[in-house]
Every structure is written in structure tokens, then in C-alpha cells.
Design an enzyme around this catalytic site. Structure first.
Site, short mmCIF file in Angstrom:
data_model
loop_
_atom_site.label_atom_id
_atom_site.label_comp_id
_atom_site.label_asym_id
_atom_site.label_seq_id
_atom_site.Cartn_x
_atom_site.Cartn_y
_atom_site.Cartn_z
N TYR A 24 0.85 -1.21 0.00
CA TYR A 24 0.00 0.00 0.00
C TYR A 24 0.87 1.23 0.00
CZ TYR A 24 -4.97 -0.15 -0.28
OH TYR A 24 -6.22 -0.21 -0.80
N GLU B 200 -0.41 4.72 -0.82
CA GLU B 200 -1.18 5.94 -1.13
C GLU B 200 -0.30 7.17 -0.94
OE1 GLU B 200 -4.57 5.72 1.42
OE2 GLU B 200 -5.82 4.79 -0.11
N ASP C 292 -4.74 13.14 -25.81
CA ASP C 292 -4.89 11.74 -25.41
C ASP C 292 -4.08 10.91 -26.39
OD1 ASP C 292 -5.58 9.15 -24.89
OD2 ASP C 292 -7.72 9.55 -24.62
N THR D 267 -2.01 5.39 -22.41
CA THR D 267 -1.93 4.04 -21.87
C THR D 267 -0.49 3.58 -22.03
OG1 THR D 267 -2.49 3.14 -24.03
CG2 THR D 267 -4.30 3.44 -22.48
N LYS E 151 -0.15 -0.10 -25.21
CA LYS E 151 -0.41 -0.17 -26.65
C LYS E 151 0.95 -0.20 -27.37
CE LYS E 151 -5.05 1.54 -25.87
NZ LYS E 151 -6.06 2.60 -26.02
N ARG F 237 -0.40 -3.24 -18.79
CA ARG F 237 -1.71 -2.60 -18.91
C ARG F 237 -1.80 -1.48 -17.86
NH1 ARG F 237 -5.95 -3.37 -21.77
NH2 ARG F 237 -4.69 -4.94 -22.78
C1 PLP Z 1 -7.23 2.89 -25.22
C2 PLP Z 1 -7.63 4.31 -25.08
C3 PLP Z 1 -8.00 4.84 -23.83
C4 PLP Z 1 -8.37 4.01 -22.64
O1 PLP Z 1 -7.46 3.16 -22.14
P1 PLP Z 1 -7.92 2.06 -21.08
O2 PLP Z 1 -6.62 1.64 -20.50
O3 PLP Z 1 -8.62 1.00 -21.85
O4 PLP Z 1 -8.80 2.71 -20.08
C5 PLP Z 1 -8.22 6.20 -23.74
N1 PLP Z 1 -8.11 6.99 -24.81
C6 PLP Z 1 -7.78 6.52 -26.02
C7 PLP Z 1 -7.68 7.45 -27.16
C8 PLP Z 1 -7.55 5.16 -26.19
O5 PLP Z 1 -7.26 4.70 -27.40
#
Ligand code: PLP
Length: 422
Positions: A61, A63, A207, A233, A236, A242
Site C-alpha cells: 500500500y 497511497e 490523449d 496508456t 499499446k 496494462r
Molecule cells: C485505449 C484508449 C483509452 C483508454 O485506455 P484504457 O486503459 O482502456 O482505459 C483512452 N483513450 C484513447 C484514445 C484510447 O485509445
């Protein structure tokens, strides 16, 4: 895997305690090894990242942030998080980094939390044109709690309609503008977004979930100099565990840290934070830069190959790791194409295309991406072969070609195993 310490990932211990889950893990490894993984948001993490994920850091933990925790005994995990933060700042040239978001969606929730009050306006790319659920769709917190206005792509270029985006920004004066999405094959003009954000006094959030790995690998331009905050993320193209992350300008560091914890999340997943640090180290190597460039070359080769099969790449091609393919020319829906490819062990997803006449559950297109097959060591000639196999599978209405395609897939992945075989 070779020798594993008894306190680390221990497959024999799992088999002894839970043979069912052990079997499932092996089946999933075999599924990954035996098929072509073309989901644009997936990749194969390294054994080093998997080792960090399967570690005792899961127990802790923590936090708070390094040096400012709400629990004792954090001096060791503090080192892991500090390493990760320093690596992220160096890799992306960012003032500040936060490795704690549990996912990409969690990172986005934190950004809304830091900058917006319920009811305020956000301007973002529409989902059917390539955006994301968290960019103001009605089914998401972002569309329920905020007033979302959406720009899209121009019907002529099928690329972002920057004029429409600017007009909407001036009309609605959003608190925040978001760019980035899940099905955008082209480079984004971050300078244009920055200029519009400045004109209307909005925060600019990029994003970068999909393409940050290409930025890390120096294969495409970085949004970091332009954005107030960049969320992404780590699983990817970036090829980490993840999870989510954000980097931002120094002036926003305190607000965003507070929004991640304690506003939106509880304790961080320290095993995931450590695994993110490992992935960031891997992503800073020349080998990863070669990988990132090859991901793009492969996506371009795959898009060209599919075009030769009569399947039209939306916007004419790609600059990134993914292509969006319009199947109307071959008269097959996205849903049928996905199902036919699945039978042939080619894993991809149906996708809406801009101005799609089909509902999202059917879709007129597919989305294909090359992060995983490139990690396997495949190159342009392999992409041409994959395009041919997709062409056969997609046209295979009666299933007569499935066995042949599956056999050809087996030969390809046999030469490029995703993970070591037993
Ligand atoms: C994959 C993705 C997310 C979300 O990611 P998670 O880990 O699945 O919550 C957010 N924004 C974009 C543009 C994505 O492609």
C-alpha cells in the site's frame, strides 16, 4: 522461461494451487502464438515487464507519492516510482510525470477532475470519427457530467476538420480541448490545436493512448511541447504493462497529482508502476526506436496491401501504427469481416468509418494495427502476405477458405513466435 526466483513469477506454484487458471494462462499464450494479432491497441510485453508485474510489489500500500506516503515501509517502492518518473520525464522531455493512473480512462478522468467542474464544456473528436468513449460520449462519465461538443473529420480528406474544430471552439468557448483518439491513422497537427486553445483560453489535453509509443520511439512528432497535459496508456505501442500515465507542464503538476490521488484513485498498483518503469527503460533504447519506425512502415505496407485487395484505407493510408479500412467496396460489413478473420485466426476488430451508414455494432470497416506483429519481428513482405490472407478471409462467405488461411497463418507465426514455446 529460465530460472525464476521462488518469490517471483512461479508457474509451478500456480499449477499446484489452481490448475484451472494455470491451464487458461497456457491456452491464452497459445492463442497469442498461433494467430495473427492485428488489434491496433495490443502488443506483446517483454518478459522483463511481465516479471515486474508478477512481483511482490503487488503487496504494498503506497497511497500518496514518493517521500509523501500515507503508509510506512514505502522506502523501497519509492525508488521504483522515482525511477519511473525520471525515465518518463527524460524520454518525453516533460516537466512532470504521474505513473499512477490504473488505465488510460483513469488518467483521463483525473484530467477532467483537475481542470473542469461538472457542466462545463469540453471539445473533442467525435467517437464515430475516431475519438474515444472518455471524450464526451453519452454513455461515459465524460458525456454525463460535462457538456461535450464534438468535431470530426472532413468528408473530403477524411482527416481532422481543423476549420470545424476552430469554429466550434469559438462558438462554445470550451474549458478544455482534447485531441487524439482510437482510430486516427494520420498525424495530428498539435500546433494547430495549441493555437486554437490559446485563442479561446482552453486547456489542451492530448490523449496519446494509441500513439505515444511511436513518440517514445522518435517515429512521429511529440505532442509534449504543445499540450498542457498528455495522457496515455502504457500497453499499446509503448509495449508496457496494462495501465495509464500522464505527463504535463510544471504549472499543472500539483493539480493533476491531486486529481489522480486522492480525487479519483486510491492506492497505486506498485507492481504496475515498476513495470511501467521497466517499459520506459526499454522504450529509450535504439532497438525500440528501430521497432517504432518498423511499426509505421509495416502499417503502411499493410494498408497498401489491403488497398490492392480492393479494401480502401480511410484517408488514403496511414502515418502511424494503424489503418482504418472501408469494406464497402467488397460488400462485406465490419462485423462479418471480423468474424471471418477470427475463424482464420486473424484477430482484428470491426470499426465504424467516418459517415458510416451502418450502426456501430455492425460497422462498415475494420481497424488493423501492426504493434504486435512488429514485436514478433515481421516486416513489409510479411504485411503484403497478411493483406492477401485478410482479403481471402474477408471474402470467404461460405467458410471454404478458412482452413487454408489458418494453415498459412500458422506458417507465418511459426516463423515468428510471440512468446517462447514450452
Ligand atoms: C485505449 C484508449 C483509452 C483508454 O485506455 P484504457 O486503459 O482502456 O482505459 C483512452 N483513450 C484513447 C484514445 C484510447 O485509445
Amino acid at each position: 522461461m529460465t530460472s525464476v526466483p521462488s518469490w517471483g513469477p512461479d508457474f509451478a506454484a500456480l499449477e499446484a494451487v489452481d490448475p484451472d487458471i494455470a491451464r487458461i494462462l497456457l491456452e491464452e499464450r497459445d492463442r497469442l502464438n498461433n494467430g495473427l494479432q492485428l488489434i491496433a491497441s495490443e502488443n506483446f510485453t517483454s518478459p522483463a515487464v511481465l516479471a515486474a508485474l508478477g512481483s511482490t510489489l503487488s503487496n504494498k500500500y503506497a497511497e500518496g507519492y514518493p517521500g509523501r506516503r500515507y503508509y510506512g515501509g514505502c522506502e523501497v517502492v519509492d525508488e521504483a516510482e522515482n525511477l519511473g518518473i525520471e525515465r518518463a520525464k527524460a524520454l518525453f522531455g516533460a516537466d512532470h510525470a504521474n505513473l499512477q493512473p490504473h488505465s488510460g480512462a483513469s488518467a483521463n478522468i483525473a484530467v477532467y477532475g483537475a481542470f473542469m467542474k461538472p457542466g462545463e464544456t469540453v471539445l473533442a473528436m467525435s467517437l464515430p470519427h475516431g475519438g474515444h468513449l472518455t471524450h464526451g460520449t453519452k454513455v461515459s462519465f465524460s458525456g454525463k457530467w460535462f457538456n461535450a461538443v464534438h468535431y470530426g473529420v472532413s468528408p473530403k480528406t477524411e482527416d481532422i476538420d481543423y476549420d470545424q474544430m476552430r469554429d466550434l471552439a469559438h462558438e462554445h468557448r470550451p474549458k478544455m480541448i482534447i485531441c487524439g483518439g482510437s482510430a486516427i491513422p494520420r498525424l495530428i497537427d498539435f500546433a494547430a490545436f495549441r493555437a486554437v486553445a490559446d485563442e479561446v483560453g482552453a486547456i489542451l489535453m492530448v490523449d496519446a493512448a494509441h500513439f505515444i509509443g511511436l513518440v517514445a520511439g522518435r517515429a512521429i512528432p511529440s505532442p509534449v511541447p504543445y499540450a498542457d497535459v498528455v495522457t496515455f496508456t502504457t500497453h499499446k505501442v509503448l509495449r508496457g504493462p496494462r495501465g495509464g500515465m500522464l505527463v504535463c507542464k510544471a504549472e499543472h503538476a500539483a493539480a493533476l497529482d491531486k486529481a489522480v490521488f486522492p480525487m479519483m484513485q486510491g492506492g497505486p498498483l506498485m507492481h504496475a508502476v515498476a513495470a511501467k518503469a521497466v517499459a520506459l527503460k526499454e522504450a529509450a533504447t535504439p532497438a525500440y526506436q528501430t521497432y517504432a519506425r518498423q511499426v509505421v512502415l509495416n502499417a503502411q505496407a499493410l494498408a497498401e496491401g489491403l488497398a490492392a485487395e480492393g479494401m480502401r484505407p480511410v484517408s488514403g493510408g496511414t502515418d502511424t501504427h494503424l489503418a482504418l479500412i472501408d469494406l464497402q467496396g467488397v460488400g462485406v460489413t465490419g462485423a462479418d469481416a471480423e468474424a471471418r478473420c477470427d475463424v482464420a485466426r486473424i484477430t482484428l476488430n470491426k470499426n465504424s468509418i467516418p459517415f458510416d451508414p451502418q450502426p456501430p455494432s455492425v460497422g462498415s470497416g475494420i481497424r488493423v494495427g501492426t504493434p504486435a506483429v512488429t514485436t514478433q519481428g515481421m516486416t513489409e513482405p510479411d504485411m503484403k502476405e497478411i493483406a492477401g490472407l485478410i482479403g481471402r478471409a474477408v471474402r470467404d462467405a461460405d467458410g471454404s477458405a478458412a482452413a487454408d488461411v489458418r494453415a498459412a497463418v500458422g506458417v507465418m507465426v511459426g516463423a515468428h513466435p510471440a512468446y517462447p514455446r514450452p
